[in-house]
Motif scaffolding. Sequence first.
Motif, PDB file in Angstrom:
ATOM      1  N   ALA A 134       0.829  -1.206   0.000  1.00 44.99           N
ATOM      2  CA  ALA A 134       0.000   0.000   0.000  1.00 44.99           C
ATOM      3  C   ALA A 134       0.864   1.256   0.000  1.00 44.99           C
ATOM      4  CB  ALA A 134      -0.951  -0.008   1.198  1.00 44.99           C
ATOM      5  N   ALA A 135       1.950   1.233   0.773  1.00 43.64           N
ATOM      6  CA  ALA A 135       2.851   2.391   0.807  1.00 43.64           C
ATOM      7  C   ALA A 135       3.483   2.603  -0.565  1.00 43.64           C
ATOM      8  CB  ALA A 135       3.928   2.191   1.877  1.00 43.64           C
ATOM      9  N   ASP A 136       3.808   1.494  -1.246  1.00 41.04           N
ATOM     10  CA  ASP A 136       4.365   1.608  -2.599  1.00 41.04           C
ATOM     11  C   ASP A 136       3.334   2.180  -3.564  1.00 41.04           C
ATOM     12  OD1 ASP A 136       6.729   0.587  -1.722  1.00 41.04           O
ATOM     13  OD2 ASP A 136       6.431  -1.424  -2.555  1.00 41.04           O
ATOM     14  N   ARG A 137       2.095   1.701  -3.435  1.00 44.05           N
ATOM     15  CA  ARG A 137       1.044   2.219  -4.319  1.00 44.05           C
ATOM     16  C   ARG A 137       0.833   3.719  -4.080  1.00 44.05           C
ATOM     17  NH1 ARG A 137      -3.304   0.283  -7.417  1.00 44.05           N
ATOM     18  NH2 ARG A 137      -4.917   1.866  -7.644  1.00 44.05           N
ATOM     19  N   LEU A 138       0.817   4.110  -2.794  1.00 40.66           N
ATOM     20  CA  LEU A 138       0.651   5.522  -2.444  1.00 40.66           C
ATOM     21  C   LEU A 138       1.752   6.367  -3.101  1.00 40.66           C
ATOM     22  CD1 LEU A 138      -0.865   7.659  -0.684  1.00 40.66           C
ATOM     23  CD2 LEU A 138       0.718   7.095   1.162  1.00 40.66           C
ATOM     24  N   ALA A 139       2.986   5.859  -3.015  1.00 40.59           N
ATOM     25  CA  ALA A 139       4.119   6.594  -3.595  1.00 40.59           C
ATOM     26  C   ALA A 139       4.026   6.643  -5.118  1.00 40.59           C
ATOM     27  CB  ALA A 139       5.432   5.938  -3.159  1.00 40.59           C
ATOM     28  N   GLY A 140       3.279   5.716  -5.704  1.00 42.37           N
ATOM     29  CA  GLY A 140       3.182   5.657  -7.157  1.00 42.37           C
ATOM     30  C   GLY A 140       1.991   6.378  -7.744  1.00 42.37           C
ATOM     31  N   LEU A 141       1.169   6.996  -6.884  1.00 44.17           N
ATOM     32  CA  LEU A 141       0.018   7.735  -7.391  1.00 44.17           C
ATOM     33  C   LEU A 141       0.462   8.973  -8.168  1.00 44.17           C
ATOM     34  CD1 LEU A 141      -2.462   7.728  -4.325  1.00 44.17           C
ATOM     35  CD2 LEU A 141      -2.421   6.152  -6.284  1.00 44.17           C
ATOM     36  N   ALA A 142      -0.386   9.402  -9.085  1.00 47.24           N
ATOM     37  CA  ALA A 142      -0.093  10.599  -9.876  1.00 47.24           C
ATOM     38  C   ALA A 142      -0.406  11.853  -9.071  1.00 47.24           C
ATOM     39  CB  ALA A 142      -0.903  10.566 -11.172  1.00 47.24           C
ATOM     40  N   THR A 143       0.262  11.974  -7.922  1.00 49.50           N
ATOM     41  CA  THR A 143       0.146  13.148  -7.052  1.00 49.50           C
ATOM     42  C   THR A 143       1.556  13.462  -6.553  1.00 49.50           C
ATOM     43  OG1 THR A 143      -0.035  11.895  -4.991  1.00 49.50           O
ATOM     44  CG2 THR A 143      -2.097  12.307  -6.163  1.00 49.50           C
ATOM     45  N   PRO A 144       1.788  14.700  -6.127  1.00 50.31           N
ATOM     46  CA  PRO A 144       3.081  14.963  -5.486  1.00 50.31           C
ATOM     47  C   PRO A 144       3.261  14.039  -4.271  1.00 50.31           C
ATOM     48  CG  PRO A 144       1.956  17.020  -5.998  1.00 50.31           C
ATOM     49  CD  PRO A 144       0.970  15.914  -6.249  1.00 50.31           C
ATOM     50  N   ALA A 145       4.506  13.699  -3.953  1.00 52.25           N
ATOM     51  CA  ALA A 145       4.777  12.821  -2.809  1.00 52.25           C
ATOM     52  C   ALA A 145       4.182  13.426  -1.541  1.00 52.25           C
ATOM     53  CB  ALA A 145       6.280  12.631  -2.652  1.00 52.25           C
ATOM     54  N   GLY A 146       3.417  12.615  -0.820  1.00 53.37           N
ATOM     55  CA  GLY A 146       2.867  13.075   0.459  1.00 53.37           C
ATOM     56  C   GLY A 146       1.685  14.002   0.345  1.00 53.37           C
ATOM     57  N   ALA A 147       1.182  14.245  -0.885  1.00 53.66           N
ATOM     58  CA  ALA A 147       0.139  15.264  -1.050  1.00 53.66           C
ATOM     59  C   ALA A 147      -1.186  14.874  -0.402  1.00 53.66           C
ATOM     60  CB  ALA A 147      -0.086  15.570  -2.531  1.00 53.66           C
ATOM     61  N   LEU A 148      -1.401  13.586  -0.192  1.00 52.26           N
ATOM     62  CA  LEU A 148      -2.650  13.177   0.466  1.00 52.26           C
ATOM     63  C   LEU A 148      -2.549  13.295   1.983  1.00 52.26           C
ATOM     64  CD1 LEU A 148      -3.700  10.104  -1.713  1.00 52.26           C
ATOM     65  CD2 LEU A 148      -4.914  12.284  -1.517  1.00 52.26           C
TER      66      LEU A 148
END
Lengths: 340, 340
Positions: A9-23
Amino acid sequence: PSEAVRRQAADRLAGLATPAGALGRLGEAAVWLAAVQGHCPPSPPSDVRVVVFAGDHGVTAHGVSAYPPEITGLMVQQFLSGGAGVAVLARLHGAALRVLDLGVDVDAGTFPAEVSAYKVRRGSGAIHIEDALTGDETLRALAAGAAVAAEEVAAGADLLIAGDMGIGNTTPSAALIAATLGIGADEVTGRGSGIDVDALAHKQDVVDRALERAGARVADPVDRLTALGSADLAAQVGFLAEAARLGVPVVLDGVISVACALVAEDYAPGSSAWFAAGHRSPEPAQSLALEKLGLEPLLDLGMRLGEGSGAVAAIPVLRSAAAALAHVSLLADVLGAQDA
Amino acid sequence: PSEAVRRQAADRLAGLATPAGALGRLGEAAVWLAAVQGHCPPSPPSDVRVVVFAGDHGVTAHGVSAYPPEITGLMVQQFLSGGAGVAVLARLHGAALRVLDLGVDVDAGTFPAEVSAYKVRRGSGAIHIEDALTGDETLRALAAGAAVAAEEVAAGADLLIAGDMGIGNTTPSAALIAATLGIGADEVTGRGSGIDVDALAHKQDVVDRALERAGARVADPVDRLTALGSADLAAQVGFLAEAARLGVPVVLDGVISVACALVAEDYAPGSSAWFAAGHRSPEPAQSLALEKLGLEPLLDLGMRLGEGSGAVAAIPVLRSAAAALAHVSLLADVLGAQDA
């Protein structure tokens, strides 16, 4: 919780098309939810069940609350008729609600049979002068809470919330937190439903005397509940520990819920990995207990209604978290679409 | 907002069968919602519409962002395909989403005609060396935003949210907030989507030069947008001011949205009475602007995605607030039932 899924899940979060940590904390909540659900991406909780444990507290005869103990029974009726705060919020957010009388000081037959099915006693002892429960009552209350959690899980719950109803219940909660953390009454005692400065000093004295009276027995979590808790609090501890044992996530509420979570972690170590904090309560003991549990609340709205209401208000935040991790595009897909 | 309804709602809140103040900020939000809806109890917002204003910013060619300007156009496609963060959250919480290209630096025909219907120009000027817009462009952008707000209100919106999409847009937002509040670049410049310390110092210098270049012209809100804003930000200002003029409440998002709200309050004094703050952004300028507007955010989750995502995540909090004030029992009714 699954460490492998947490990493996924952490890898998927890092791979989202958003700036890192933006969520922000939404991303962290999504990763926790994936780990406790055991799959990535996580699903928005859809079968949320709230169980309110009601009971009276002997300390209310000794001036620790702004309200008389008769309110507890009246409020149980409000849970049943749907006019209590948590009932309104549960309907809005699609959560089921169940109220149980573990120790309300009312005559038999006051409530429907299913509400009183797990009743342990009428009221609990005034903890500054006597034990809250007998040892046997504590075990019965713990078992009742565990049985209820198992019932809700068997019925399909994918997220559980424990609520409280009981005039005076911030006093035993503060005592349980102080005893668990090894700190003094002055650090844990708050204004509850709204007492004045004089009553606050008196309430602190009650907590202080309760801690002194209980002495070294508080080292054991079951004895701690016997000395300083109540039937409703012990049942909530059993409920939380069983939810964790069955691998179903829980959103904690205010100071009562977090006090029970802290004791549940002692009673069944590792339980708190299954808990998220729904909201920050103005009660000082709640923040101290959350810190010990390593939990950061999802909401901070100054709510102090109890009943599980703050946890229910936080359900949509968890749903937002799950949906974001599940459905926001992956950067690789966006760039792939550009190249194509 | 109606002061009479506000008082009526405050009275109802005080009369609920809960301890005084127990609903915390949920209670305050419910009172605001009643006042802006003009009736008590308030209704949970059910026709929520999010409009994302997209545009590019000349300053991105000068090293103020962690991302290249081409991302703006790619993300507009993600709004249309539903994979952007705000699109996911809007679906979850039942809000409609519309994206408009006000100033994206792309060829004509890149987006569907309805997306580009209000386009003002390709990109906006690099504000540290030139005006963002011509005076005429600013007026067109303001009018475009107002027209869009009027369209959404005519279609039935009972709550509006303005989102942003534009690489580099925290730079003009910081400049607008600094100019409006009369403070320096050092107080307003943040890391946006995630720049390092060196880039932050450079970004601060860009804001500083922009403020110096604009000089005394910033006293007028329209000239301020011409000098320091952009087509997308000016449109959002027009949108917010028109929503307020039409009496429809707005939930603000992060630093871009709050910068526009601050300018809207200057442009159309009194507008901010119709605004609630959805969430707290890590951008320092957002908190300064919210303080000036007297708004306290509903959520504080460390989100910095933009797009209106923090405001959309806050929709359920407003719905909880409305439902609580509308449906929690009144103390008089509970005591009446007891007496009966």
